[in-house]
Every structure is written in structure tokens, then in C-alpha cells.
Design an enzyme around this catalytic site. Structure first.
Site, PDB file in Angstrom:
ATOM      1  CD  GLU A   1      -2.728  -1.405   0.007  1.00 31.19           C
ATOM      2  OE1 GLU A   1      -2.937  -0.428  -0.744  1.00 31.19           O
ATOM      3  OE2 GLU A   1      -3.148  -2.555  -0.241  1.00 31.19           O
TER       4      GLU A   1
ATOM      5  CG  HIS B   1      -1.507   1.233  -4.260  1.00 38.25           C
ATOM      6  ND1 HIS B   1      -1.713   1.222  -5.627  1.00 38.25           N
ATOM      7  CD2 HIS B   1      -1.863  -0.003  -3.813  1.00 38.25           C
ATOM      8  CE1 HIS B   1      -2.165   0.028  -5.988  1.00 38.25           C
ATOM      9  NE2 HIS B   1      -2.254  -0.733  -4.916  1.00 38.25           N
TER      10      HIS B   1
ATOM     11  CD  GLU C   1      -3.230  -2.791  -7.757  1.00 36.94           C
ATOM     12  OE1 GLU C   1      -2.299  -3.272  -7.072  1.00 36.94           O
ATOM     13  OE2 GLU C   1      -4.294  -2.389  -7.258  1.00 36.94           O
TER      14      GLU C   1
END
Length: 492
Positions: A260, A263, A289
């Protein structure tokens, strides 16, 4: 001619972005801290917000502004900005407000009740809420398809992956399917974790924050919390990520955090002067992604980073330093073992999970199969691809993902496309940067600088194809992804 129409478009889309900001934070809160009793009122509020945003996106005067902007003297960035605004406008204007609201309500209800129904392995109750979501998504797909000359599924895929279509995916994934099963057999290796160890969550959180800092996360513009399903949300100025912890082990939580954080770093480093405009957003979900998978798979599962993780774990969990030595963590993080759960899957078997979901959602949206058919199809494809049956196990089978609960059909291919892009980025980066040495030195700045220059700062100024070509000198090459997997996992 002065860019008056363009400036009016900018002002309008900046206003939209402010409401999108509120929706993003409310969605994060819904998945993290909202009490269960607030579900119904939150669903109503989110549906109302969705309708308001739809009105803003489809405001009648926008069509005229787009026409007038064509005759204005715009620079390259402004032209790209108009293109992305127009794409956003087209995606919104084809849908009636009634459908937007109905889908938002159905998705909120399905997603909220899924949390308990999954725990109870209750497929039949879930199906009652899921079927309206499917029906509304199929209606949306038909509307989008009729205005774009695409198949219904391709019209949904285009929301997440502009320029991609199922014909391309069939070819790409078909290629992978020819060599992946044999690679899984060749690379398969078991790992038996020591379940006697105990890792206090408070210590895990401290380690997670240290890793996030090393990886470039800006805590002045973001935070880490916990949720049932790890995700990255919020905005580029206020980026929220979540993970989930288990006191029996710490590695999965750390990998979730690192994923994460990939991201989040993409979001936090998008060009701020374009942050409130569509052109300043991430190029596509596959590119998004690719950043999380670059962090998690290409960097964090390398021997060098695993050694770093082992060193830090020995400080936070000194009692279990022997268990978490570098060799044991390599065995754990580079194990290849077919399993039920996608988010816990290793790098080699993960594409099989994505191919399965892609094939089912493609046929579901195109009307080839129905929602009630999913458990049987899931079991069949899991048996074929990974040699595992999910018959009767809906919790760890077709009910394990959150994506379909709100109608996010077309998203799943992004994961494996992202893995392919990530491998290609590292392959190119390695020509000019000694990546292992930088990790050993705990100096990842050259790696971030490359990503910032080649990916992050370009936002949506280029098409996905052009972005990949400019960054790596060629279009997507599945062979690079295959070579990466062979090098890491098929050493014998």
C-alpha cells in the site's frame, strides 16, 4: 485566442475534485472506523454524494466549453488536460443519475453485509444482495458499450484500463497460461512458520512506520490504520493506507504495508500543480498496481531487502531473532505454494488468481454466465489452475474479495498487468542503477527518483502505452515478467 473556455473547465473540475476528496475520506472512514450502526445512513449519504458528483460531471455547459476549447491556443499539458477532462465527461454523461444512485445503494448494502456473510460462509444470503449489483452493473455495461462500440465487459474494463480490451488480455493471459502451471510445479516449495511466536501489534505498527519512512511515505500528508481488507485511499494530499495484523506473525502485515505504500508514494508524488484535474491523476489502475507491486515484489521480496527486514525485526522482536533470520524470511517470502486466498498468494501463483477472476467477470458482464454459477466456476478454475478445490468453501473461494460487492468489474486484470509493468520497470532501471547496492546501503532515493521522473510526475499526461514506451523503450513485454519469475524462483 485566450484560453477562457479551458480556464472555466479547470475551475469546474477543481470543484469536482473537492467533492471527490470528501467522498474518498468518507469511504476510508467507512472501511476503518465507522460503527456498524452507521451503515444505512452512510449509504444514503454516499449515494446522495454520488448523484451530486454525477450532476457536476454532466453539467450541460461542459459540452459547449469542450467545443470552444478546441479553438484555443493551448500548450501540450493543457491539451492533455482537456483530453482527460473530456474522457471523464464521456464516462459520466452516458449514465442516468437514477442508475448511479441505485448502484451506489446496492453496492453499499452488498459490501456492508458481505463482511458478516463472508465470515459465516453464507453464499445464499450474499447472492441475494449480489444479484442486484450484477444486474445494475450489466445495465451500466450495456449503456457504456452502446456508446463506444465495445463489448459490455470491455466498456467496464476501459474505466480502469483505458486502451485495454479483452482481446489483448486473452492473448496476454493466454501466453501466461502456457507456462505458468509448469513453473508453479517447478518452483513450488513449502514453508512451515513457527506459530509459537507472538508479535505484539504495537511493535508491528512501529516497524511498519519505520519501513514506510524508508520507502518514502510522507506522514505529513498521510497515515496508517487497520481494516478488514488492506487498501490505499484518500487523496494525493491526504493519503490513507491500511493493513491488518496478526499476533502470530508479522510478515504479511509488513508486506501489506509495503504494497500500500507503493500506491501511496505514487499518489503523494503526482504533480501537485495538476492535482485537482483528471490529467493529474494516476494513469490507470494497472500503473497504480505496478507501483505497489514494484515496492512489494520487486524490492521488498529481494534478498537484500529481506536482510534489511530481518535486521529491523530483530530489534523489534528480539526474542524471535533466530526465527526471523534472513534465510528463514527468504524461505517464507519467496515460497511458492498454491493457496486459496489471492491477497496472501505468492508472486508465482498470483496470476492464476487473477486469470480466474478475469474470466468469470468477463463472462458475467457479457451475460454468458449468471451470479449463481460463480461458485461452481470458481471451484473448476481453481482446480484447473492451482489444483485446489473450493467446493462448499465460499469464504475462502468466491466470497473472498471486496471488488465485486460494489460492482467494480474490470479491475482484477490490473493486478497482473501491474506485475508485468513492475518487472519491466525494474529491468530497465537496473541498467543504470545498482538496485541491490542501494538497498544494502539503505539509500533508496535513486530508485524513487527514477520512478518519480519516469512514472509519477507524468500522471495522465500520456497514454499507458506511451508511458511504458518512454520509460522502458518498448511496449509491454510478458517475457520480462517470465524471466523475472524464473530467475527468482526456478534456480535449480
Amino acid at each position: 485566442m485566450a484560453a477562457q473556455s479551458y480556464n472555466k473547465l479547470v475551475e469546474h473540475y477543481q470543484s469536482i475534485d473537492n467533492f471527490e476528496h470528501l467522498r474518498a475520506i468518507c469511504s476510508w472512514d467507512q472501511a476503518t472506523f465507522m460503527p456498524s450502526g452507521g451503515a444505512d445512513s452512510r449509504a444514503d449519504a454516499m449515494a446522495e454524494l454520488a448523484v451530486h458528483l454525477h450532476k457536476l460531471h454532466t453539467a450541460p455547459h461542459l459540452a459547449e466549453l469542450f467545443e470552444l476549447a478546441k479553438d484555443e491556443a493551448l500548450d501540450t499539458t493543457q491539451l492533455a488536460s482537456v483530453k482527460e477532462m473530456h474522457r471523464t465527461w464521456q464516462l459520466q454523461t452516458v449514465l442516468p443519475a437514477e442508475l448511479v444512485k441505485a448502484k451506489s445503494l446496492a453496492g453499499a448494502k452488498c459490501e456492508h453485509q458481505w463482511r458478516m456473510q463472508r465470515q459465516e460462509n453464507d453464499w445464499q444470503s450474499f447472492l441475494k444482495n449480489f444479484e442486484p449489483v450484477v444486474a445494475l452493473s450489466q445495465e451500466e455495461a450495456q449503456i457504456r458499450a452502446s456508446s463506444s462500440s465495445m463489448t459490455p465487459y470491455d466498456a467496464m474494463l476501459d474505466i480502469y484500463e483505458p486502451g485495454m480490451c479483452s482481446a489483448q488480455l486473452d492473448q496476454l493471459f493466454g501466453d501466461v497460461a502456457t507456462w505458468l502451471p509448469q513453473m508453479i510445479q517447478t518452483a513450488a516449495q513449502d514453508y512451515s512458520p513457527d506459530h509459537t511466536a507472538q508479535y505484539p501489534i504495537e511493535q508491528q505498527e512501529r516497524l511498519a512506520h519505520e519501513l514506510m519512512t524508508l520507502l518514502g511515505f510522507d506522514f505529513s500528508h498521510g497515515r496508517l490504520d487497520t481494516s478488514v481488507h488492506p487498501f490505499c485511499g484518500g487523496t494525493s494530499q491526504d493519503t490513507r493506507i491500511t493493513t491488518r495484523y496478526s499476533e502470530n506473525e508479522f510478515v504479511n502485515a509488513m508486506m501489506g504495508v509495503i504494497h500500500e505504500t507503493g500506491h501511496a508514494c505514487y499518489e503523494q508524488n503526482l504533480p501537485q500543480k495538476l492535482a485537482k484535474l483528471p490529467v493529474g491523476k494516476a494513469r490507470s489502475m494497472a500503473i497504480h498496481e505496478s507501483q505497489s507491486l514494484f515496492y512489494e515484489m520487486q524490492i521488498a521480496r529481494s534478498p537484500e531487502f529481506i536482510a534489511l527486514l530481518s535486521d529491523r525485526a530483530s530489534d523489534y522482536f528480539p526474542k524471535y531473532a533466530a526465527i526471523n533470520n534472513s534465510q528463514n524470511l527468504i524461505a517464507q517470502l519467496q515460497r511458492v505454494e498454491p493457496s486459496l486466498i489471492r491477497v496472501d498468494a505468492d508472486e508465482v501463483t498470483y496470476p492464476a488468481h487473477v486469470i480466474l477472476r478475469y474470466e468469470i467477470e468477463r463472462d458475467l458482464i457479457n451475460g454468458v454466465v449468471q451470479g449463481k454459477d460463480i461458485p461452481q466456476l470458481w471451484d473448476l478454475k481453481m482446480s484447473q489452475l492451482l489444483g485446489i478445490s473450493t467446493k462448499g468453501n465460499y469464504k475462502d473461494g468466491c466470497m473472498q474479495d471486496i471488488h465485486w460487492t460494489d460492482g467494480s468489474f474490470g479491475y482484477f486484470p490490473s493486478y497482473t498487468l501491474g506485475a508485468m509493468y513492475a518487472a519491466q520497470f525494474k529491468h530497465t532501471m537496473a541498467k543504470t542503477i545498482n538496485i541491490p547496492q542501494q538497498i544494502n546501503n539503505r539509500d533508496l532515493k535513486p530508485i524513487y527518483d527514477w520512478l518519480n521522473t519516469q512514472i509519477w510526475q507524468k500522471a495522465s499526461l500520456l497514454s499507458t502505452q506511451d508511458l511504458i514506451v518512454e520509460a522502458t523503450g518498448k511496449g509491454l513485454d510478458v517475457g520480462i515478467f517470465k524471466s523475472h519469475l524464473q530467475h527468482r524462483y526456478c534456480k535449480a
